[in-house]
Design a protein around this motif. Sequence first.
Motif, PDB file in Angstrom:
ATOM      1  N   PRO A 316       4.372   0.671 -11.465  1.00 53.68           N
ATOM      2  CA  PRO A 316       4.104  -0.118 -10.262  1.00 53.68           C
ATOM      3  C   PRO A 316       5.050   0.151  -9.088  1.00 53.68           C
ATOM      4  N   HIS A 317       5.859   1.217  -9.147  1.00 49.39           N
ATOM      5  CA  HIS A 317       6.766   1.487  -8.028  1.00 49.39           C
ATOM      6  C   HIS A 317       5.968   1.636  -6.731  1.00 49.39           C
ATOM      7  N   SER A 318       6.594   1.272  -5.628  1.00 49.96           N
ATOM      8  CA  SER A 318       5.911   1.385  -4.340  1.00 49.96           C
ATOM      9  C   SER A 318       6.909   1.752  -3.250  1.00 49.96           C
ATOM     10  N   ILE A 319       6.403   2.304  -2.162  1.00 46.68           N
ATOM     11  CA  ILE A 319       7.252   2.640  -1.018  1.00 46.68           C
ATOM     12  C   ILE A 319       6.589   2.155   0.265  1.00 46.68           C
ATOM     13  N   GLU A 320       7.398   1.951   1.278  1.00 47.61           N
ATOM     14  CA  GLU A 320       6.895   1.584   2.598  1.00 47.61           C
ATOM     15  C   GLU A 320       7.886   2.062   3.652  1.00 47.61           C
TER      16      GLU A 320
END
Length: 449
Positions: A316-320
């Motif tokens: 579930p890693h995420s970036i923004e």
Amino acid sequence: MADQSIIRITKEIGELQKSSDLSLAVAFRDRDVRSVKALIIGPHETPYEFGFFEFAVKFNKDYPRKSPNVTGTTTNSGRCRFNPNIYASGKVCLSILGTWRGERGEEWSAAQGLESILLSIQSLMSSNPYENEPGFEDANESHDKKNQKEYIAKIRHETLRISVIQRLEEYLGITGSCLEPPTPTERDEYDLDMDDDIDIDDASVPWEPFKDLCKRRFLWYYDSYLETIKKAKEEVKDGQPFVRMPFEGTSNTMDGKFNYTELEQRIRRIKAVLDAEPEKWAVEGVSARMKDATVSVNLTRQYEQIRESFKRSDVPHSIELVNENPFVWNLTYFGRPMTNLDGGMFRIKLNFSPRFPEEQPRIKFLTSMFHHRIAADGTPCYFPNPNRREDIKQHIDAIIEALEEEQPPYDPRTLVHPEAHKLYWGSPDERKTYNRQLRRSVQRSMEDF
């Protein structure tokens, strides 16, 4: 013969640059492969610990039949002798270099090379360098022990002052009294404006191939430097003069006085300037984005690719992007199930320079994690692939690998969090204490998210 010599030199340099050895680095300008700069990072538990020692290596046309010439350049302009075998003039006394008489079999051979030379120099940087002095074994024991202690003390001080502090201050353009906070001018002047058209081969522009590496390693070892200063303050007083050793001559000495109070102030000031550097990158990044600069386009493309890969992945890693700035990313890392990190949610900030990948990302955990590979200020100690420095995904993967590695080999060069490192590599009870503190930080991350 000349062509074979260059092929051999280029091969050796390439192997070192691909090496996982965190204590050695080499570089050369494309126009002159025979002139090499080398950096040796001082070994753990020695007075040279985590110092940055630079050497100039000149290969002759007869290499490898004949050894290259090696000169130490970290000498405070010829005023500091860092070892009985490393003179203030830069001369390095080693039998394999033909600069010192050695036992039979210790002389140079074509089977040796650049790496063996650097490792031999590094071996001089021992816990008791006084032993390198010829005739040491015949010295008076009681008097000699006093000399050893005093010699070690001043090497430790000058390692910090010259090889670390002085070097970083020059890189960062820090001048003036160390009692004053860094000024905006000091924070800015060391960075070339991204719009300037600079000829990197201009002889007036210093060639500093290890500048970015030393900045990043300073952040790794910052707490260790402060711990060294704290311990040393208990042993010596400010203003106490160095003791001259019997083997130190008139122009081949290490003279001076102890002043750890000033060194601590200067160390903290360097840290403040380095911490401000990513903020400057972010501002420059806005301008680069408006101009569709190549580095901005590249970062935007990689961001989009990594974001999509996270969406397709089962993790579930995420970036923004932060404020739509491709030079500032926020990564959210979720702890792997069935590990001490299970349930943790950690925000990690990635700052990129307008000169990426020449300047590598500056990365910091915004969510506190008690981990032996994360410094107290959130700086992670990780190893990106040296052949893929421009690939941001492999930086992220390397950070996650460092966090999740279950049985890492002991490596004192990764000592970035002294307390966590001591507990992790200590007794079984200390390891339990480490695990409890790590789990607490994981629990707090869920509460603070």
